[in-house]
Design a protein around this motif. Structure first.
Motif, PDB file in Angstrom:
ATOM      1  N   ASP A 130      50.049  36.903 -47.628  1.00 22.18           N
ATOM      2  CA  ASP A 130      49.938  36.611 -46.181  1.00 22.18           C
ATOM      3  C   ASP A 130      51.982  37.093 -46.513  1.00 22.18           C
ATOM      4  O   ASP A 130      52.908  36.197 -47.571  1.00 22.18           O
ATOM      5  CB  ASP A 130      50.611  36.154 -45.167  1.00 22.18           C
ATOM      6  CG  ASP A 130      48.774  35.516 -44.883  1.00 22.18           C
ATOM      7  OD1 ASP A 130      49.021  36.731 -44.749  1.00 22.18           O
ATOM      8  OD2 ASP A 130      48.594  34.296 -44.489  1.00 22.18           O
ATOM      9  N   GLU A 198      57.716  43.151 -41.119  1.00 21.65           N
ATOM     10  CA  GLU A 198      57.106  42.258 -41.516  1.00 21.65           C
ATOM     11  C   GLU A 198      56.844  40.880 -41.612  1.00 21.65           C
ATOM     12  O   GLU A 198      58.287  40.737 -41.519  1.00 21.65           O
ATOM     13  CB  GLU A 198      57.636  42.692 -43.110  1.00 21.65           C
ATOM     14  CG  GLU A 198      56.199  42.060 -44.664  1.00 21.65           C
ATOM     15  CD  GLU A 198      56.666  42.080 -46.158  1.00 21.65           C
ATOM     16  OE1 GLU A 198      55.934  41.854 -46.680  1.00 21.65           O
ATOM     17  OE2 GLU A 198      57.835  43.578 -46.025  1.00 21.65           O
ATOM     18  N   TYR A 204      51.381  44.542 -38.765  1.00 22.60           N
ATOM     19  CA  TYR A 204      50.901  44.696 -39.954  1.00 22.60           C
ATOM     20  C   TYR A 204      50.739  46.069 -40.155  1.00 22.60           C
ATOM     21  O   TYR A 204      50.972  47.081 -39.618  1.00 22.60           O
ATOM     22  CB  TYR A 204      49.351  44.269 -40.561  1.00 22.60           C
ATOM     23  CG  TYR A 204      48.086  44.957 -39.265  1.00 22.60           C
ATOM     24  CD1 TYR A 204      47.495  45.683 -40.267  1.00 22.60           C
ATOM     25  CD2 TYR A 204      48.065  44.335 -38.343  1.00 22.60           C
ATOM     26  CE1 TYR A 204      46.595  46.586 -39.879  1.00 22.60           C
ATOM     27  CE2 TYR A 204      46.889  45.139 -37.967  1.00 22.60           C
ATOM     28  CZ  TYR A 204      46.170  46.510 -38.083  1.00 22.60           C
ATOM     29  OH  TYR A 204      45.199  47.083 -37.859  1.00 22.60           O
ATOM     30  N   TRP A 216      53.129  51.273 -39.029  1.00 19.38           N
ATOM     31  CA  TRP A 216      52.710  49.779 -38.543  1.00 19.38           C
ATOM     32  C   TRP A 216      51.846  49.939 -37.642  1.00 19.38           C
ATOM     33  O   TRP A 216      51.519  51.346 -36.599  1.00 19.38           O
ATOM     34  CB  TRP A 216      53.870  49.048 -38.040  1.00 19.38           C
ATOM     35  CG  TRP A 216      54.738  48.974 -38.911  1.00 19.38           C
ATOM     36  CD1 TRP A 216      55.655  49.669 -39.916  1.00 19.38           C
ATOM     37  CD2 TRP A 216      54.818  48.020 -40.008  1.00 19.38           C
ATOM     38  NE1 TRP A 216      56.572  48.866 -40.904  1.00 19.38           N
ATOM     39  CE2 TRP A 216      55.701  48.278 -40.674  1.00 19.38           C
ATOM     40  CE3 TRP A 216      54.190  46.906 -39.535  1.00 19.38           C
ATOM     41  CZ2 TRP A 216      56.524  46.770 -41.686  1.00 19.38           C
ATOM     42  CZ3 TRP A 216      54.144  45.372 -40.736  1.00 19.38           C
ATOM     43  CH2 TRP A 216      55.179  45.245 -42.121  1.00 19.38           C
ATOM     44  N   SER A 219      46.959  43.433 -34.646  1.00 13.76           N
ATOM     45  CA  SER A 219      46.274  42.906 -34.220  1.00 13.76           C
ATOM     46  C   SER A 219      45.705  42.394 -32.942  1.00 13.76           C
ATOM     47  O   SER A 219      47.039  41.960 -31.876  1.00 13.76           O
ATOM     48  CB  SER A 219      46.316  41.927 -34.993  1.00 13.76           C
ATOM     49  OG  SER A 219      46.455  41.367 -36.956  1.00 13.76           O
ATOM     50  N   SER A 314      48.177  37.873 -37.760  1.00  7.49           N
ATOM     51  CA  SER A 314      47.461  39.560 -38.182  1.00  7.49           C
ATOM     52  C   SER A 314      48.107  39.046 -40.170  1.00  7.49           C
ATOM     53  O   SER A 314      48.465  39.233 -40.869  1.00  7.49           O
ATOM     54  CB  SER A 314      49.292  40.447 -38.571  1.00  7.49           C
ATOM     55  OG  SER A 314      50.694  39.761 -38.896  1.00  7.49           O
ATOM     56  N   THR A 315      47.004  37.556 -40.262  1.00 12.48           N
ATOM     57  CA  THR A 315      47.035  37.054 -41.760  1.00 12.48           C
ATOM     58  C   THR A 315      45.453  37.549 -42.632  1.00 12.48           C
ATOM     59  O   THR A 315      45.208  38.648 -41.596  1.00 12.48           O
ATOM     60  CB  THR A 315      46.339  35.773 -41.781  1.00 12.48           C
ATOM     61  OG1 THR A 315      46.454  35.054 -42.671  1.00 12.48           O
ATOM     62  CG2 THR A 315      44.348  35.198 -40.681  1.00 12.48           C
ATOM     63  N   LYS A 317      46.306  40.640 -43.691  1.00 10.30           N
ATOM     64  CA  LYS A 317      46.344  42.190 -43.728  1.00 10.30           C
ATOM     65  C   LYS A 317      47.730  42.228 -44.316  1.00 10.30           C
ATOM     66  O   LYS A 317      48.737  40.868 -44.543  1.00 10.30           O
ATOM     67  CB  LYS A 317      46.401  42.781 -42.217  1.00 10.30           C
ATOM     68  CG  LYS A 317      45.240  42.279 -41.343  1.00 10.30           C
ATOM     69  CD  LYS A 317      45.209  42.800 -39.896  1.00 10.30           C
ATOM     70  CE  LYS A 317      43.645  42.385 -39.107  1.00 10.30           C
ATOM     71  NZ  LYS A 317      43.159  43.311 -39.488  1.00 10.30           N
ATOM     72  N   GLY A 320      51.098  41.695 -43.438  1.00 10.72           N
ATOM     73  CA  GLY A 320      50.783  40.932 -42.298  1.00 10.72           C
ATOM     74  C   GLY A 320      50.858  39.468 -42.481  1.00 10.72           C
ATOM     75  O   GLY A 320      51.337  38.631 -43.680  1.00 10.72           O
ATOM     76  N   SER A 321      51.179  38.336 -41.352  1.00 13.34           N
ATOM     77  CA  SER A 321      51.477  36.839 -41.827  1.00 13.34           C
ATOM     78  C   SER A 321      50.505  35.932 -40.570  1.00 13.34           C
ATOM     79  O   SER A 321      50.395  36.444 -39.407  1.00 13.34           O
ATOM     80  CB  SER A 321      53.194  36.966 -41.042  1.00 13.34           C
ATOM     81  OG  SER A 321      54.134  37.358 -42.336  1.00 13.34           O
TER      82      SER A 321
END
Length: 467
Positions: A130, A198, A204, A216, A219, A314-315, A317, A320-321
């Motif tokens: 991530d 980001e 994501y 972009w 989610s 948005s893990t 991805k 994503g985070s």
């Protein structure tokens, strides 16, 4: 005398990912970020707290037996079969792993035992790292822009008005929003305001189908976005109340018959026995379907809904985070957004941001909410920011429900432990504690439902430091 297992067989068992063995056993696995959750394989529970992280080949119970955990399939099968980690069970565990994975057990004398289960090919896990979280100011600004660009669908307004009994004014103050039908459009508009998205949970980068570039995206799934705020009224994240939670199957095999069940997006349940399709049909929530072969019962498949409340994240991805779960501070409408005009000497503690929003409107007090039972400690962190003299614990009525069956007993035990943990932590901080109780057999399960129905809980003093 026990035969010696070949080194090749032992190495195979060591190579099996914990996710693959859990799947082979038939455990229901619900994906949350990089992990999959299921009910603990050691202690009984109703809310899944057992985490499996395939990318790191490890598992851990975050519930009652929080010391249960480890890496790999061999130790996992010890807990599953014998409810403990015991090195003397190593060879038996190797045999069990091979059995579930459809792999033969070969011994040093050349003999072997074949498994009657289908071969389970290993999954290929490529762990996506991530992106680090963006600066808090950046996340706050993006979320403010998101709220400004979204609206609330009519059906969601009706739900909040007629089921949650909120007024239009309060709904507006709380800034609830509907998840957008075209999330990539909203993400694109927000991206025009910032250099990049980001590191902002929920956003994501997608790759265009023709490979011509990226754009972009956002989610999520259709539902109500509930802002999660800190003590200053600043949005830290969103919980998403899913409109139609997906269904997942739970296999209850008879005599260890190797059953595999899946539910499609169109709610078609398929059940395989040794790779052969033996059942297919449309299912609904709370269904229990007997599975038979030649008139003989080989198991049941129970159908349950996945979680209704999820985090906007948005893990795993591209760029994503993951979201960092946090507490939510709900102020009554006349004290929004920052609660500066509200007396915080008494604070309510409950589970769930939406529940806290509703509760605070009826009590006129701030409510600090934790996202789930296993994250009760976040309520202590958030409440102490308000410097209360007293807290009122208003955990769902399952904590005091009269026991009638096993499922109820499990839920009471878990919720009861959360109440005890909260009492210990707040007492250590020198905060007085009241416990809110109500009879859910005659009223409502949740504290929000109780207030909506025009009733109030009874308060019992547990610890009083004011005397």
């Amino acid at each position: 005398m026990r035969q010696r297992i070949s080194e090749e067989t032992i190495e195979f068992a060591k190579s099996v990912n914990v996710f693959d063995i859990a799947q082979a056993i038939g455990l229901p696995l619900e994906k949350t970020g990089k992990s999959y959750f299921t009910n603990c394989i050691v202690h009984s529970e109703k809310t899944p707290s057992f985490s499996i992280e395939p990318g790191k080949n490890r598992y851990h119970c975050f519930g009652q037996c929080h010391d249960t955990g480890g890496k790999g399939a061999i130790s996992f099968i010890m807990y599953y079969e014998w409810k403990k980690y015991d090195e003397t069970l190593f060879l038996q565990a190797v045999e069990k792993v091979c059995y579930y994975m459809g792999h033969p057990v070969v011994y040093t004398d050349g003999s072997r035992i074949e498994s009657d289960r289908p071969v389970k090919p290993p999954s290929q896990f490529r762990e996506r790292v991530d992106s680090p979280l963006a600066e808090p100011q950046m996340i706050t600004a993006v979320y403010r822009s998101l709220i400004d660009k979204l609206s609330l669908k009519k059906e969601h307004i009706n739900h909040l008005r007629f089921e949650r009994r909120m007024t239009i004014d309060v709904i507006g103050l709380r800034q609830y929003r509907s998840y957008p039908e075209r999330p990539y459009v909203i993400a694109g508009e927000i991206n025009q305001e910032f250099t990049t998205l980001e590191g902002v949970p929920g956003f994501y980068e997608s790759v265009r189908q023709d490979g011509s570039g990226t754009y972009w995206n956002m989610s999520g799934i259709n539902g109500i976005l509930i802002p999660v705020r800190n003590e200053y009224g600043i949005v830290q994240g969103f919980q998403l109340r899913v409109e139609s939670p997906k269904l997942h199957p739970i296999i209850e095999a008879v005599n260890d018959h190797p059953l595999h069940a899946e539910i499609s997006d169109t709610q078609i349940l398929t059940v395989h026995y040794k790779k052969k399709l033996i059942y297919s049909g449309k299912v609904q929530d709370s269904s229990k379907i007997p599975i038979t072969i030649a008139g003989q019962l080989v198991g049941n498949v129970r159908v349950k809904k996945r979680n209704k409340y999820i985090w906007l994240s948005s893990t795993e991805k591209r760029k994503g985070s993951k979201v960092v779960p946090t507490y939510h501070v709900a102020y009554p409408p006349n004290g929004m957004p920052d609660g500066s005009t509200i007396d915080c000497s008494v604070v309510d503690i409950t589970e769930g941001p939406l529940k806290g929003d509703i509760m605070s409107e009826y009590t006129g007090r701030p409510a600090v909410c934790f996202p789930g039972l296993s994250q009760w400690y976040l309520a202590v962190e958030g409440a102490m920011k308000l410097k209360p003299k007293k807290v009122i614990l208003s955990i769902d009525g399952d904590a005091i429900r009269t026991i009638h069956n096993k499922d109820t007993d499990e839920e009471k035990e878990e919720a009861g432990e959360v109440v005890r943990s909260l009492i210990r932590e707040f007492a250590a901080e020198g905060v007085s504690i009241d416990l809110a109780l109500w009879d859910i057999t005659r009223s409502s399960k949740g504290i929000d439902d109780l207030y909506i129905s025009g009733m109030k809980p009874k308060l019992f003093s547990i610890i009083d430091f004011s005397k």
